[in-house]
Design an enzyme around this catalytic site. Structure first.
Site, short mmCIF file in Angstrom:
data_model
loop_
_atom_site.label_atom_id
_atom_site.label_comp_id
_atom_site.label_asym_id
_atom_site.label_seq_id
_atom_site.Cartn_x
_atom_site.Cartn_y
_atom_site.Cartn_z
N GLU A 282 -7.09 3.93 4.44
CA GLU A 282 -7.20 3.59 3.48
C GLU A 282 -7.07 1.70 4.23
OE1 GLU A 282 -8.43 4.22 0.90
OE2 GLU A 282 -8.42 5.75 0.72
N CYS A 316 -3.62 -5.78 0.45
CA CYS A 316 -4.43 -6.32 1.46
C CYS A 316 -5.91 -6.70 1.71
CB CYS A 316 -4.62 -4.60 1.25
SG CYS A 316 -4.91 -3.60 -0.18
P1 NAD Z 1 -0.70 -1.29 11.24
O1 NAD Z 1 -1.75 -0.55 11.67
O2 NAD Z 1 -0.23 -1.86 12.30
O3 NAD Z 1 0.49 0.60 10.78
C1 NAD Z 1 0.11 1.53 9.76
C2 NAD Z 1 1.18 1.95 9.70
O4 NAD Z 1 0.27 2.79 11.76
C3 NAD Z 1 2.23 2.12 10.58
O5 NAD Z 1 3.09 2.89 10.05
C4 NAD Z 1 2.18 1.65 12.12
O6 NAD Z 1 3.45 2.05 12.97
C5 NAD Z 1 1.63 3.11 12.04
N1 NAD Z 1 0.78 2.55 13.46
C6 NAD Z 1 0.62 1.87 14.46
N2 NAD Z 1 -0.12 2.39 15.58
C7 NAD Z 1 -0.51 4.00 16.08
C8 NAD Z 1 -1.19 4.17 16.42
N3 NAD Z 1 -1.63 4.57 17.50
N4 NAD Z 1 -1.44 5.77 15.80
C9 NAD Z 1 -0.63 6.13 14.52
N5 NAD Z 1 -0.43 5.49 14.20
C10 NAD Z 1 0.21 4.15 14.66
O7 NAD Z 1 -0.73 -2.32 9.34
P2 NAD Z 1 0.26 -2.75 9.30
O8 NAD Z 1 0.98 -4.13 10.26
O9 NAD Z 1 2.14 -2.00 9.33
O10 NAD Z 1 -0.05 -3.17 7.55
C11 NAD Z 1 -1.31 -4.39 7.51
C12 NAD Z 1 -2.58 -3.74 7.26
O11 NAD Z 1 -2.81 -2.41 6.09
C13 NAD Z 1 -3.19 -4.53 6.92
O12 NAD Z 1 -5.03 -4.84 7.78
C14 NAD Z 1 -3.86 -4.65 5.35
O13 NAD Z 1 -4.88 -4.63 4.49
C15 NAD Z 1 -3.35 -3.18 5.15
N6 NAD Z 1 -3.51 -2.54 4.68
C16 NAD Z 1 -4.62 -1.55 3.98
C17 NAD Z 1 -4.15 -1.07 1.78
C18 NAD Z 1 -5.35 -0.14 1.61
O14 NAD Z 1 -4.84 0.23 0.51
N7 NAD Z 1 -6.94 -0.36 2.04
C19 NAD Z 1 -3.10 -1.28 1.37
C20 NAD Z 1 -1.97 -1.92 2.06
C21 NAD Z 1 -2.07 -2.42 3.49
#
Ligand code: NAD
Length: 516
Positions: A282, A316
């Site tokens: 997501e 999001c």
């Molecule tokens: P992010 O992708 O930077 O991080 C998300 C998670 O992934 C964190 O726990 C992070 O530590 C982990 N992560 C980062 N790099 C990784 C890797 N290489 N391998 C494994 N895990 C890794 O996102 P963010 O900045 O925390 O959140 C914002 C983003 O999330 C925005 O794009 C937002 O739109 C999206 N979001 C989507 C939804 C949805 O339901 N579609 C809901 C909330 C947020």
């Protein structure tokens, strides 16, 4: 004489004053030790000897120190997860799993204020939004309890095949599954992962964001208190590029539910695919809204402004792109400017705040870069955005941004993740849909009109997982919340029957008479 009361004015989500309960302070201070991860029912320090600060983004105050989980802790969590899975959890009757989940809900509600403190002080959210978020825990648990009672676990009905052969399906949980979640809705997104995964009978690794790990760690403690057997709920805090990567590369993790940005989701899919771990994602959005000429510009400007500013645009499917029919464009823009410039910028725990701090020191520059991109590509600033000062608070505060652009201009940056709205005028619905769909994202969009029938015809033409008429950012248990394009997939999204099925695997069993 009867009088009709005026409808209440549509306002942005707003803060009540908030201060942390003693229980939150004690939890964070953890007797002077950094908070550890939770593995097999024990609090564990990280073997990498790395500790990170968890801060209040509105003050820079360090709320807690947390140990980062390394490969050893991830590996241990997978091992204890399977021990618990094979030892008891997969054979625990679904009603017993539901009963434990409802006990966790009770404890969650008992400690409501601690979880509010996590959302407000660590997540930077205003109380009105945080209150709403917390109601999801019970709603989600009750929904998936009902779904679980109605679907097949174990053996399905027997089919008789030729030659005296019998066949049936066999449904069971995967084993150890992981949820990797972002920082913006830590309680809601923990719930959306852990509740269906656990009710389905899996043991879980919950990996919160390094920015907002407190609520997941607290939920882990509550799960233990609720009586979940050791090893069923494991919480692994740490950076994505370390802890997250160790999880996605671990062959023992059978399924990963990822929520976060598209780039990270793509990397996780590649890493996990090497050893056949299923992944569903997501991801981010770049939400649009189409405003039709029959809409009331004042009311719709306030509704769109409220949604664009939900969690200060750090939601999001936030509205960043607006396409308004030419007939009401000027009035709509004027009303949007008035709403956005009057948003009260302030600390998230102070009464009246509507636009609080962004989450970390990297976000302001990212957001300002997005504004620069839009301006370099022809957008004209009505409200410039940029850094804001909040007297008495040293946090990451930014002003809202409102831009106007020529129809068809390529001035929309990638997901900005702040209160950022770029408005373009359009002459027709077809033109608006063409612009709205001209993006790789596909999470959520809306249409604003008095004509509900026409509105529904239009939203069905969005290339998004969610289409909304006269609302935005809405979710309901029973309907999938998921994305198309780079915003999500594969799988049926979250919060629907298919979500629970995602946490189960199905095997087809064939039984033939012994030959000869
Ligand atoms: P992010 O992708 O930077 O991080 C998300 C998670 O992934 C964190 O726990 C992070 O530590 C982990 N992560 C980062 N790099 C990784 C890797 N290489 N391998 C494994 N895990 C890794 O996102 P963010 O900045 O925390 O959140 C914002 C983003 O999330 C925005 O794009 C937002 O739109 C999206 N979001 C989507 C939804 C949805 O339901 N579609 C809901 C909330 C947020």
């Amino acid at each position: 004489m009867s009088t009709t009361a005026a409808p209440p004015l549509i306002e942005a989500f707003t803060a009540e004053p908030f201060s942390a309960p003693e229980k939150f302070t004690q939890f964070c201070s953890n007797g002077g030790k950094p908070l550890g991860g939770l593995v097999g029912g024990n609090e564990v320090p990280g073997s990498m000897n790395a500790i990170f600060d968890v801060i209040n983004p509105g003050t820079h105050e360090v709320l807690a120190r947390v140990s980062e989980m390394g490969y050893d802790e991830v590996n241990d969590a997978v091992k204890v997860g399977y021990r618990a899975f094979n030892g008891c959890w997969k054979d625990t009757p679904v009603e017993k799993r539901i009963a434990l989940m409802m006990k966790l809900v009770e404890l969650f509600e008992r400690d409501h204020d601690v979880l509010m403190a996590c959302e407000i002080l660590n997540g930077g959210k205003v109380s009105e939004l945080a209150q709403g978020d917390l109601t999801h825990f019970r709603a989600c648990a009750e929904y998936f309890a009902d779904v679980a009672r109605g679907i097949q676990f174990g053996d399905g009905g027997v089919m008789e095949l030729e030659g005296g052969m019998n066949a049936y399906s066999f449904v069971e949980p995967w084993g150890v599954v992981a949820g990797i979640i972002p920082w913006n809705y830590p309680v809601v997104l923990s719930a959306w992962f852990m509740i269906p995964a656990l009710i389905a009978g899996n043991c879980i690794l919950l990996k919160p964001s390094e920015e907002t790990p407190l609520s997941a760690l607290y939920l882990g403690k509550l799960a233990e208190e609720a009586g979940f057997p050791a090893g069923v709920v494991n919480v692994l805090p740490g950076r994505g590029e370390l802890t997250g990567k160790f999880i996605s590369e671990h062959p023992g993790v059978r399924y990963i539910a990822f929520t976060g940005s598209p780039g990270v989701g793509q990397a996780i899919l590649q890493a996990a695919d090497r050893h056949g771990t299923r992944v569903k994602r997501e991801m981010g959005g770049n939400g649009s809204a189409i405003v039709l000429a029959d809409a009331d510009p004042e009311i719709v400007a306030r509704m769109i402004g409220k949604n664009a500013n939900q969690h200060y645009g750090q939601t999001c499917s936030t509205i960043h792109r607006v396409f308004a029919q030419r007939e009401i464009y000027d009035d709509f823009l004027e009303a949007t400017e008035s709403f956005m410039k009057n948003l009260k910028i302030g600390n998230q725990a102070e009464a009246g705040t509507q636009l609080g701090p962004v989450i970390n020191s990297r976000q302001p520059q990212r957001i300002i870069d997005g504004i620069q991109y839009a301006k370099a590509n022809g957008a004209e600033a009505i409200l410039e955005g940029g850094h804001a000062k909040v007297s008495g608070y040293d946090g990451y505060y930014l002003k809202p941004t409102l831009l106007r652009s020529e129809p068809g201009s390529r001035s929309n940056p990638q997901e900005v993740f702040h209160c950022f709205v770029n408005v373009q005028s359009v002459d027709s619905v077809e033109e608006a849909l063409g612009y709205a769909n001209d993006t790789h994202y596909g999470l959520g969009s809306s249409v604003w009109t008095k004509d509900l029938e026409l509105g529904q015809k239009i939203v069905k033409q969005f290339r998004d997982g969610t289409g909304q008429v006269n609302c935005h950012n809405t979710v309901a248990y029973g309907l999938p919340y998921g994305g198309q394009g780079i915003s999500g997939g594969p799988g049926g999204g979250v919060n629907c029957e298919e979500t629970l099925r995602d946490y189960l695997q199905t095997e087809s069993i064939f039984v033939a008479p012994y030959p000869g």
